[in-house]
Scaffold this active site. Structure first.
Site, PDB file in Angstrom:
ATOM      1  N   ALA A  74      82.926  49.944  82.918  1.00 18.06           N
ATOM      2  CA  ALA A  74      81.604  49.553  82.436  1.00 18.06           C
ATOM      3  C   ALA A  74      81.570  48.084  82.013  1.00 18.06           C
ATOM      4  CB  ALA A  74      81.177  50.450  81.277  1.00 18.06           C
ATOM      5  N   THR A  75      82.704  47.554  81.576  1.00 22.74           N
ATOM      6  CA  THR A  75      82.731  46.136  81.216  1.00 22.74           C
ATOM      7  C   THR A  75      82.378  45.288  82.430  1.00 22.74           C
ATOM      8  OG1 THR A  75      84.396  46.487  79.508  1.00 22.74           O
ATOM      9  CG2 THR A  75      84.201  44.253  80.374  1.00 22.74           C
ATOM     10  N   ASN A 154      77.891  53.383  71.270  1.00 22.59           N
ATOM     11  CA  ASN A 154      79.257  53.895  71.249  1.00 22.59           C
ATOM     12  C   ASN A 154      79.751  54.181  69.835  1.00 22.59           C
ATOM     13  OD1 ASN A 154      78.892  50.953  71.763  1.00 22.59           O
ATOM     14  ND2 ASN A 154      80.990  50.869  70.977  1.00 22.59           N
ATOM     15  N   GLN A 182      78.348  55.701  77.518  1.00 21.65           N
ATOM     16  CA  GLN A 182      78.549  56.815  76.584  1.00 21.65           C
ATOM     17  C   GLN A 182      77.795  58.077  76.983  1.00 21.65           C
ATOM     18  OE1 GLN A 182      80.500  57.307  73.899  1.00 21.65           O
ATOM     19  NE2 GLN A 182      81.434  55.295  73.968  1.00 21.65           N
ATOM     20  N   ALA A 203      84.231  55.924  83.935  1.00 27.97           N
ATOM     21  CA  ALA A 203      84.846  57.244  84.150  1.00 27.97           C
ATOM     22  C   ALA A 203      85.619  57.752  82.940  1.00 27.97           C
ATOM     23  CB  ALA A 203      85.783  57.186  85.360  1.00 27.97           C
ATOM     24  N   HIS A 204      86.188  56.831  82.147  1.00 33.37           N
ATOM     25  CA  HIS A 204      87.174  57.308  81.168  1.00 33.37           C
ATOM     26  C   HIS A 204      86.563  57.823  79.869  1.00 33.37           C
ATOM     27  CE1 HIS A 204      87.466  53.923  78.185  1.00 33.37           C
ATOM     28  NE2 HIS A 204      86.998  53.215  79.189  1.00 33.37           N
ATOM     29  N   THR A 242      89.891  45.768  97.596  1.00 27.22           N
ATOM     30  CA  THR A 242      90.247  47.051  98.197  1.00 27.22           C
ATOM     31  C   THR A 242      89.886  48.185  97.244  1.00 27.22           C
ATOM     32  OG1 THR A 242      92.051  46.026  99.406  1.00 27.22           O
ATOM     33  CG2 THR A 242      92.164  48.418  99.122  1.00 27.22           C
ATOM     34  N   CYS A 327      87.279  48.447  70.558  1.00 24.73           N
ATOM     35  CA  CYS A 327      87.506  47.133  71.163  1.00 24.73           C
ATOM     36  C   CYS A 327      87.632  46.052  70.111  1.00 24.73           C
ATOM     37  CB  CYS A 327      86.364  46.786  72.095  1.00 24.73           C
ATOM     38  SG  CYS A 327      85.826  48.186  73.062  1.00 24.73           S
TER      39      CYS A 327
HETATM   40  C1  LIG Z   1      83.506  52.095  76.683  1.00 18.86           C
HETATM   41  C2  LIG Z   1      82.248  51.318  76.794  1.00 18.86           C
HETATM   42  C3  LIG Z   1      82.174  50.158  77.568  1.00 18.86           C
HETATM   43  C4  LIG Z   1      83.376  49.589  78.278  1.00 18.86           C
HETATM   44  O1  LIG Z   1      83.717  50.377  79.372  1.00 18.86           O
HETATM   45  P1  LIG Z   1      85.106  50.139  80.117  1.00 18.86           P
HETATM   46  O2  LIG Z   1      85.001  51.057  81.304  1.00 18.86           O
HETATM   47  O3  LIG Z   1      86.162  50.550  79.157  1.00 18.86           O
HETATM   48  O4  LIG Z   1      85.178  48.733  80.522  1.00 18.86           O
HETATM   49  C5  LIG Z   1      80.970  49.513  77.650  1.00 18.86           C
HETATM   50  N1  LIG Z   1      79.886  49.964  77.000  1.00 18.86           N
HETATM   51  C6  LIG Z   1      79.909  51.064  76.231  1.00 18.86           C
HETATM   52  C7  LIG Z   1      78.682  51.521  75.540  1.00 18.86           C
HETATM   53  C8  LIG Z   1      81.094  51.776  76.097  1.00 18.86           C
HETATM   54  O5  LIG Z   1      81.123  52.852  75.330  1.00 18.86           O
END
Ligand SMILES: *Cc1c(COP(=O)(O)O)cnc(C)c1O
Length: 386
Positions: A74-75, A154, A182, A203-204, A242, A327
């Site tokens: 997401a970053t 988050n 989220q 995904a995580h 890739t 973070c």
């Molecule tokens: C975890 C999170 C991110 C960052 O996502 P990553 O996949 O870890 O880079 C960005 N925005 C929100 C709201 C998040 O909770």
């Protein structure tokens, strides 16, 4: 004994079914080919797997698979959305609106745009943590090109009315980006009806692997963004590199799984979260941060009165929770989200985020309440003595 894991909002373990799907993409008997290899079976099979995953992600948000651009998380999706959209619209205006309570991945990407000459308005949320659509309406200008508001926060889990905010953006012809890291797999998301142009996913946070995500880019009306990573022209030129077959297959499998279990999983998680809150409330002098109802099922952000915030987290080795967002927890600054909601530094410091998830059991909740109760008693007694 391992600490009780109550930090599902920071990341989740990978679901065993997802692990199984991922492992099938790694070895020589699996789908190890380069999805971009067009000249042999190994490539074709890997490409098929990647496109199946793309459909699984798209299905969970009711989008067209062609609207899903793979990223590393997401970053990166936030960076691609904000910088890509701003650069593509630079001739139309240089004003962007967002919230002071966004994730750092949005705030820091906007900071980079500010250094390049964009004018950024960061609005404070309401004291319950929600973005106020009326405040966004009032901040819109002739030269506004983009609005970015997260789906759910988050730290607090507070859910924003992205349908209302999107509608007013659309009425002004302004692009609307939503960070949905989220909410994916936790709230229903239907992009056939939601007026959202760009949406960041990862995904995580839904039992998939780390290091993979996606940006949804609306096709009709077509949204143009500029690529930030250049190379072999993968992902229609929007994100070269890739494709990581195992990561994408894991992401797809996690989305399919969450789609199946969401309706039963979320109420179960909410019941555990509410049980945790009832237990903590009984300890006295605790305050809920954020809207009581417009909130994700698993989140619980609590301010503890009468304790030194710096000591609070270190007094709780038996539970894995977070103070502020993961973070930024390396720094001792109080949470920028809680501060933006108007909490004073003392209470913001003495706040913890608990987040419940798929593998949380009732025994974990009881244990966590006991651990916090003992720690609070110790800290509060200590404070009286000194
Ligand atoms: C975890 C999170 C991110 C960052 O996502 P990553 O996949 O870890 O880079 C960005 N925005 C929100 C709201 C998040 O909770």
């Amino acid at each position: 004994m391992n600490p009780v894991y109550l930090d599902y909002a920071a990341t989740t373990p990978v679901d065993p079914k997802v692990i199984e799907a991922m492992v099938g993409c790694l070895g020589q008997d699996g789908l190890f080919g380069n999805p971009a290899s067009r000249s042999h079976l190994y490539g074709w099979l890997a490409e098929d797997a990647v496109e199946t995953a793309r459909r699984q992600v798209a299905d969970l948000i009711h989008a067209d698979p062609r609207e899903v651009v793979w990223t590393s998380g997401a970053t990166e999706a936030n960076n691609l959305a904000l910088k890509g959209a701003a650069q593509a619209r630079r001739a139309q205006g240089r004003h962007i609106i967002s919230m002071a309570s966004e994730h750092k991945a949005v705030l820091d990407a906007l900071g980079a745009l500010a250094r390049e000459g964009w004018d950024i308005t960061l609005l404070a949320p309401l004291s319950d943590g929600r973005a106020d659509p009326a405040a966004i309406q009032a901040a819109l200008r002739e030269d506004t090109v983009l609005v970015s508001v997260m789906h759910a926060n988050n730290e607090t889990g507070v859910i924003n009315d992205i349908a209302a905010i999107g509608a007013l953006c659309r009425a002004q012809g302004v692009l609307f980006h939503v960070d949905a890291a989220q909410t994916l797999g936790k709230l229903p998301i239907d992009l056939r009806t939601l007026p959202v142009d760009l949406m960041s996913l990862c995904a995580h946070k839904l039992y998939g692997p780390k290091g993979v995500g996606a940006l949804y880019v609306r096709r009709a009306p077509g949204v143009r963004i500029e690529a930030q990573i250049h190379g072999g022209g993968h992902e229609r030129g929007l994100r070269s590199g890739t494709l990581a077959t195992h990561q994408l297959v894991g992401f797809g499998a996690a989305c399919a799984l969450s789609g199946e279990v969401m309706q039963t999983e979320q109420p179960r998680i909410q019941a555990l979260r509410d049980q945790l809150w009832a237990g903590l409330q009984a300890l006295g002098n605790v305050h809920l941060n954020g809207h009581p109802d417009a909130r994700l099922a698993g989140h619980l952000n609590v301010a503890f009165g009468g304790v030194d915030g710096e000591l609070l987290l270190t007094a709780l080795p038996g539970i894995a929770v977070s103070s502020g967002s993961a973070c930024t927890s390396a720094s001792l600054d109080p949470s920028h989200v809680l501060k933006a909601m108007g909490l004073d530094d003392t209470l913001a410091h003495a706040s913890l985020r608990f987040s419940v998830g798929r593998y949380t059991a009732e025994a974990d909740i009881r244990k966590a309440v006991d651990i916090v109760g003992e720690a609070l008693q110790r800290l509060r007694n200590g404070a009286q003595v000194s």
